[in-house]
Design an enzyme around this catalytic site. Structure first.
Site, PDB file in Angstrom:
ATOM      1  N   SER A  95      -5.516  -8.284  -0.149  1.00  0.00           N
ATOM      2  CA  SER A  95      -4.875  -8.259   1.155  1.00  0.00           C
ATOM      3  C   SER A  95      -5.895  -8.511   2.270  1.00  0.00           C
ATOM      4  O   SER A  95      -6.530  -9.564   2.310  1.00  0.00           O
ATOM      5  CB  SER A  95      -4.129  -6.927   1.333  1.00  0.00           C
ATOM      6  OG  SER A  95      -3.195  -7.009   2.375  1.00  0.00           O
ATOM      7  N   ASP A 224       6.038 -10.873  -3.011  1.00  0.00           N
ATOM      8  CA  ASP A 224       5.210 -10.130  -2.058  1.00  0.00           C
ATOM      9  C   ASP A 224       5.954 -10.025  -0.730  1.00  0.00           C
ATOM     10  O   ASP A 224       6.162 -11.025  -0.049  1.00  0.00           O
ATOM     11  CB  ASP A 224       3.871 -10.846  -1.872  1.00  0.00           C
ATOM     12  CG  ASP A 224       2.847 -10.013  -1.111  1.00  0.00           C
ATOM     13  OD1 ASP A 224       3.247  -9.278  -0.179  1.00  0.00           O
ATOM     14  OD2 ASP A 224       1.661 -10.107  -1.441  1.00  0.00           O
ATOM     15  N   HIS A 253       3.265  -6.940  -3.588  1.00  0.00           N
ATOM     16  CA  HIS A 253       1.978  -6.972  -2.905  1.00  0.00           C
ATOM     17  C   HIS A 253       0.953  -6.083  -3.608  1.00  0.00           C
ATOM     18  O   HIS A 253      -0.203  -6.471  -3.791  1.00  0.00           O
ATOM     19  CB  HIS A 253       2.156  -6.505  -1.455  1.00  0.00           C
ATOM     20  CG  HIS A 253       0.929  -6.672  -0.612  1.00  0.00           C
ATOM     21  ND1 HIS A 253       0.404  -7.902  -0.289  1.00  0.00           N
ATOM     22  CD2 HIS A 253       0.122  -5.749  -0.017  1.00  0.00           C
ATOM     23  CE1 HIS A 253      -0.669  -7.742   0.470  1.00  0.00           C
ATOM     24  NE2 HIS A 253      -0.862  -6.456   0.642  1.00  0.00           N
TER      25      HIS A 253
END
Length: 273
Positions: A95, A224, A253
Site C-alpha cells: 500500500s 481491492d 487489499h
C-alpha cells in the site's frame, strides 16, 4: 527495543532478524511493522535476514508531527539501510509502503537495492485529476481525513471490513485480524496518520516507476476496495522497465494477511529467481 535516531532527531523502531539474503518490508497506512508477521516468519524459516521498521509517527517510532511525506519516508528508510549497512536488498512494500519503496529505490538506494515488490500499492497516483481522470475522487480522501480526525477509534474498526474483504458475501471474518489492525493503528500518532493521507493519495510516482531499472514485481488483488487495481497496479506495470504483474481474482487489499500462503509463495519465487 531497537531504535535508530535519524538526522532530524526522529527515533525509528526497527526489527532486524535472521541471517542470509536480506529482505526489507515497508508497511502501509496507518499500521506498523507488525503487519508483516506472516511474511517475516515465513522468510526467517527459509534462511533470510528480515528487516522491518515502523514508519515515523507510526507504531513504536516517535510520534513527531512534522515531515509526513513520501519523500521523507523514503529518506528515513535510506538512513536505516545505511545504518545497518544492508546490501543487495529486496524491498517489499504494501500500500503506502509500496510508494515508499519505489521512491526509495529510485532516489535513495545508491546501488543497495537488488529487487523490489509492490503489493496492493498506491503508485502511480491515487487521486483523480485532469491528468488522472479515473483516479479516486478527492472527496473520498477528505472523508478519510474527517474520520481520522473526528472518529478514529471507530473508523479503524470499520475500515477493516473493506480492507480485508470482510464485507463480501461468504467472507471468513476474523475478529482477531480486525483487532490487530486496530491495535496497530491506534499505536500511531493522529497527526502522522492525518498528514499521511495526503502523502499516499497525492504523491505522483510516475517518474519513479519509469526510472527504476531493477526487477519489480507488482502484486494486486482484483477485489481491492482500498486501492483500485485499474488505477494502480495495471498502470504501474506498464510504466516499469523491468516489471512483472500478478493479479488475484477476489483477493482484497489486505491480502498479505488473508492470503498469506499465496502471496508468500509468489514472493519467494520472485526473490529466488
Amino acid at each position: 527495543m531497537s531504535t535508530l535516531k535519524l538526522k532530524d532527531g526522529t527515533e525509528i523502531f526497527y526489527k532486524d532478524q535472521g541471517e542470509g539474503p536480506t529482505l526489507m518490508f515497508h508497511h502501509g497506512w496507518p499500521l506498523s511493522s507488525d503487519d508483516w508477521d506472516a511474511q517475516v516468519i515465513f522468510f526467517l524459516q527459509r534462511g533470510y535476514r528480515v528487516v522491518t521498521h515502523d514508519r515515523r509517527g507510526h507504531g513504536r517510532s516517535s510520534q513527531d508531527i512534522y515531515n509526513h511525506t513520501i519523500e521523507q519516508y523514503a529518506s528515513d528508510a535510506a538512513e536505516l539501510v545505511e545504518f545497518l549497512d544492508l546490501k543487495d536488498v529486496v524491498h517489499i512494500g504494501h500500500s503506502t509502503g509500496g510508494g515508499e519503496v519505489i521512491r526509495y529505490v529510485n532516489k535513495y538506494a545508491n546501488g543497495r537495492a537488488k529487487k523490489a515488490v509492490l503489493i496492493s500499492a498506491v503508485p502511480p497516483i491515487m487521486v483523480a485529476s485532469d491528468s488522472n481522470p479515473d483516479g479516486v475522487p478527492m472527496s473520498v480522501f477528505d472523508g478519510i481525513r474527517d474520520q481520522t480526525l473526528n472518529n478514529r477509534q471507530q473508523f479503524y474498526i470499520d475500515l477493516t471490513f473493506p480492507f480485508y474483504g470482510y464485507n463480501r458475501e461468504g467472507a471468513d471474518v476474523k475478529e482477531g485480524v480486525q483487532r490487530n489492525w486496530w491495535r496497530q493503528g491506534m499505536m500511531g500518532g493522529i497527526v502522522a496518520h492525518y498528514d499521511g493521507i495526503k502523502a499516499f493519495s497525492e504523491t505522483d510516482f510516475t517518474e519513479d516507476l519509469k526510472s527504476v531499472d531493477i526487477p519489480v514485481l507488482v502484486l494486486h488483488g482484483e477485489d481491492d476496495q482500498i486501492v483500485p487495481i485499474e488505477n494502480s497496479a495495471i498502470k504501474s506495470a506498464k510504466l516499469l522497465k523491468n516489471g512483472k504483474l500478478i493479479t488475484y481474482p477476489g483477493f482484497p487489499h489486505g491480502m498479505p494477511t488473508t492470503e498469506a500462503a499465496t502471496i508468500n509463495k509468489d514472493l519467494l519465487e520472485f526473490i529466488e529467481a
